[in-house]
Design a protein around this motif. Sequence first.
Motif, mmCIF file in Angstrom:
data_model
loop_
_atom_site.group_PDB
_atom_site.id
_atom_site.type_symbol
_atom_site.label_atom_id
_atom_site.label_comp_id
_atom_site.label_asym_id
_atom_site.label_seq_id
_atom_site.Cartn_x
_atom_site.Cartn_y
_atom_site.Cartn_z
ATOM 1 N N GLY A 230 0.816 -1.210 0.000
ATOM 2 C CA GLY A 230 0.000 0.000 0.000
ATOM 3 C C GLY A 230 0.844 1.252 0.000
ATOM 4 O O GLY A 230 0.525 2.238 -0.685
ATOM 5 N N ALA A 231 1.927 1.229 0.757
ATOM 6 C CA ALA A 231 2.826 2.385 0.798
ATOM 7 C C ALA A 231 3.495 2.599 -0.557
ATOM 8 O O ALA A 231 3.633 3.744 -1.021
ATOM 9 C CB ALA A 231 3.875 2.186 1.889
ATOM 10 N N LEU B 50 -10.311 8.491 2.087
ATOM 11 C CA LEU B 50 -9.790 9.657 2.801
ATOM 12 C C LEU B 50 -8.268 9.596 2.910
ATOM 13 O O LEU B 50 -7.584 10.611 2.744
ATOM 14 C CB LEU B 50 -10.416 9.742 4.185
ATOM 15 C CG LEU B 50 -10.000 10.936 5.050
ATOM 16 C CD1 LEU B 50 -10.347 12.251 4.342
ATOM 17 C CD2 LEU B 50 -10.669 10.872 6.419
ATOM 18 N N ALA B 51 -7.722 8.404 3.169
ATOM 19 C CA ALA B 51 -6.272 8.259 3.272
ATOM 20 C C ALA B 51 -5.590 8.614 1.961
ATOM 21 O O ALA B 51 -4.567 9.315 1.936
ATOM 22 C CB ALA B 51 -5.925 6.827 3.687
ATOM 23 N N VAL B 52 -6.149 8.134 0.857
ATOM 24 C CA VAL B 52 -5.587 8.443 -0.455
ATOM 25 C C VAL B 52 -5.634 9.948 -0.710
ATOM 26 O O VAL B 52 -4.655 10.554 -1.161
ATOM 27 C CB VAL B 52 -6.332 7.674 -1.560
ATOM 28 C CG1 VAL B 52 -5.904 8.150 -2.941
ATOM 29 C CG2 VAL B 52 -6.097 6.173 -1.416
ATOM 30 N N GLN B 53 -6.756 10.545 -0.417
ATOM 31 C CA GLN B 53 -6.908 11.982 -0.652
ATOM 32 C C GLN B 53 -5.899 12.789 0.158
ATOM 33 O O GLN B 53 -5.264 13.710 -0.355
ATOM 34 C CB GLN B 53 -8.331 12.424 -0.298
ATOM 35 C CG GLN B 53 -8.595 13.891 -0.552
ATOM 36 C CD GLN B 53 -10.009 14.301 -0.184
ATOM 37 O OE1 GLN B 53 -10.714 13.569 0.500
ATOM 38 N NE2 GLN B 53 -10.418 15.474 -0.615
ATOM 39 N N GLN B 54 -5.733 12.448 1.440
ATOM 40 C CA GLN B 54 -4.816 13.197 2.295
ATOM 41 C C GLN B 54 -3.376 13.101 1.804
ATOM 42 O O GLN B 54 -2.644 14.092 1.799
ATOM 43 C CB GLN B 54 -4.928 12.678 3.733
ATOM 44 C CG GLN B 54 -6.249 13.026 4.400
ATOM 45 C CD GLN B 54 -6.428 12.323 5.736
ATOM 46 O OE1 GLN B 54 -5.836 11.258 5.984
ATOM 47 N NE2 GLN B 54 -7.228 12.908 6.613
ATOM 48 N N ALA C 253 -1.069 8.883 6.664
ATOM 49 C CA ALA C 253 -2.388 8.719 6.053
ATOM 50 C C ALA C 253 -2.825 7.257 6.096
ATOM 51 O O ALA C 253 -3.970 6.949 6.441
ATOM 52 C CB ALA C 253 -2.380 9.234 4.626
ATOM 53 N N LEU C 254 -1.924 6.350 5.755
ATOM 54 C CA LEU C 254 -2.267 4.929 5.764
ATOM 55 C C LEU C 254 -2.500 4.418 7.172
ATOM 56 O O LEU C 254 -3.460 3.673 7.415
ATOM 57 C CB LEU C 254 -1.155 4.122 5.082
ATOM 58 C CG LEU C 254 -1.035 4.283 3.563
ATOM 59 C CD1 LEU C 254 0.179 3.531 3.041
ATOM 60 C CD2 LEU C 254 -2.294 3.799 2.852
ATOM 61 N N ASP C 255 -1.647 4.805 8.111
ATOM 62 C CA ASP C 255 -1.799 4.329 9.491
ATOM 63 C C ASP C 255 -3.133 4.779 10.085
ATOM 64 O O ASP C 255 -3.864 3.986 10.690
ATOM 65 C CB ASP C 255 -0.647 4.838 10.358
ATOM 66 C CG ASP C 255 0.669 4.136 10.069
ATOM 67 O OD1 ASP C 255 0.645 3.108 9.369
ATOM 68 O OD2 ASP C 255 1.716 4.621 10.538
ATOM 69 N N GLU C 256 -3.448 6.048 9.915
ATOM 70 C CA GLU C 256 -4.710 6.570 10.443
ATOM 71 C C GLU C 256 -5.897 5.938 9.720
ATOM 72 O O GLU C 256 -6.913 5.592 10.338
ATOM 73 C CB GLU C 256 -4.747 8.082 10.295
ATOM 74 C CG GLU C 256 -6.002 8.716 10.878
ATOM 75 C CD GLU C 256 -5.978 10.231 10.772
ATOM 76 O OE1 GLU C 256 -7.026 10.814 10.434
ATOM 77 O OE2 GLU C 256 -4.906 10.816 11.019
ATOM 78 N N GLY C 257 -5.769 5.768 8.412
ATOM 79 C CA GLY C 257 -6.847 5.162 7.642
ATOM 80 C C GLY C 257 -7.129 3.736 8.053
ATOM 81 O O GLY C 257 -8.287 3.324 8.165
#
Length: 448
Positions: A253-254, A412-416, A427-431
């Motif tokens: 993902g990263a 949302l993670a992608v957008q951020q 972004a990925l961790d929070e998502g």
Amino acid sequence: MRTTTTPGRPSRRTLLGASAAAAAGLLTACSSGTKIGSDQGGATAPSFSGGAYDGPKVTLEYWNGFTGGDGPHMQAMLASFNQRFGDRITVKNTTRQWADLYPAMPTAIAAGKGPDVAVIHNDQIATFAARRTLMPLDDVVSALGLSEDDFIPAVWQAGIYDGQRYSVPLDVHCLADYWNGRQLTKAGLEDAPGDRDGFEGALRELKSSGVAHPFWMPNKWPAHLMFMTLLWQFGGELYDQEGTHALWGSDAGAEALNWMVAQIKGGYSPEQVAQDAQYNAFKNNKVSFTWDGIWQINDLKETAKSVDWRMSPIPNIGGTKAVWTAGHNFVITSQAGRDENKAQAAKFFIDYMSERSTEWAKAGMIPARNSVRSQPEVAGLPQVPFAEDVDVFRFLPALPGLGDVQTKALELAVQQAVLGTKSVTSALDEGVRTANKVLAENKQKYAK
């Protein structure tokens, strides 16, 4: 959500974004304190034996979200059916935006004022099946002798939830790589590259030839579809088999999200691309490549006549050939299940429409049935070659309430990350934390 009136675009743009509203509608349809999935379904309909419908005349309420350029093709299919079978079955069509259709269905069906038969996206099947709003269709495919061998395998499997079949697939639609032939020729390129080195090299050549930003990176639609495509290409998965944990925060993902961000940092895309801006720029000869759905074929034919546009499969950036894919599926609701004749008529209707979906292919879709794709008038359509390697098609898993997870977490993670408001890691961790929380909530909402 939309900022343009592109034909065909509304029915796609809300493909996943409508899921959160749909989930809210499902919850509203339940009585207070009742878990989704408890015994609230309609009566079990009689088994389907195949053949023509020979019951009394019935009227079927048919709902779908084909409000864009695909609408006229569905209307033509319905007109043909009603002309041929109107003495026995009349199909009354209701077309609504997907974002409105999904939340409206449960309450309408419960009140007997909804559809008897409908078309929904594959990512909605598990949610509606868990709510017991749909009828299983195992008897239909059994009576007709249908199996995975008759369809694109991935779309066939996407219609199964909890060991039962709830849909008959109509089509598949995936992302495509649209490219400007005139600009590539000027840069000394003969064709769209199919791998990472070729694609990144093409961007450098295009920029050197005078294209300021050859590949605009969106932060909204279809950014999340691009991310999922790249995630699978880098060897990642979206969720675990139990539907309890999000897996897209992995190294794969990263890599996927970093590649998207790198297009901006490398100067191939401007920052903060507005909604639809990348697609409109492509239609105005300002962008060399844009990744969007095959449903844009007819719109480009009509509105981008000055563009020498071509289309190819999404390049293999991560090392594994894969592309985000979805499908439209015929379903029969529990409302029809309360009436033996309507249930039988609805089953006849979806078999007929699925088998004779040549007209539907003209809407830019890839017919799900192998027999339809092999017909000469279909095989020559530009999107059909995308199904030559069906193993590349990847679908969202059949998890009830998945739309909430996608909207609140993954999108949302992608957008951020693309906007630069958060690092890719943050972004990925929070998502993922948000996704796991919503997945846990869904386990309770949709408990059997």
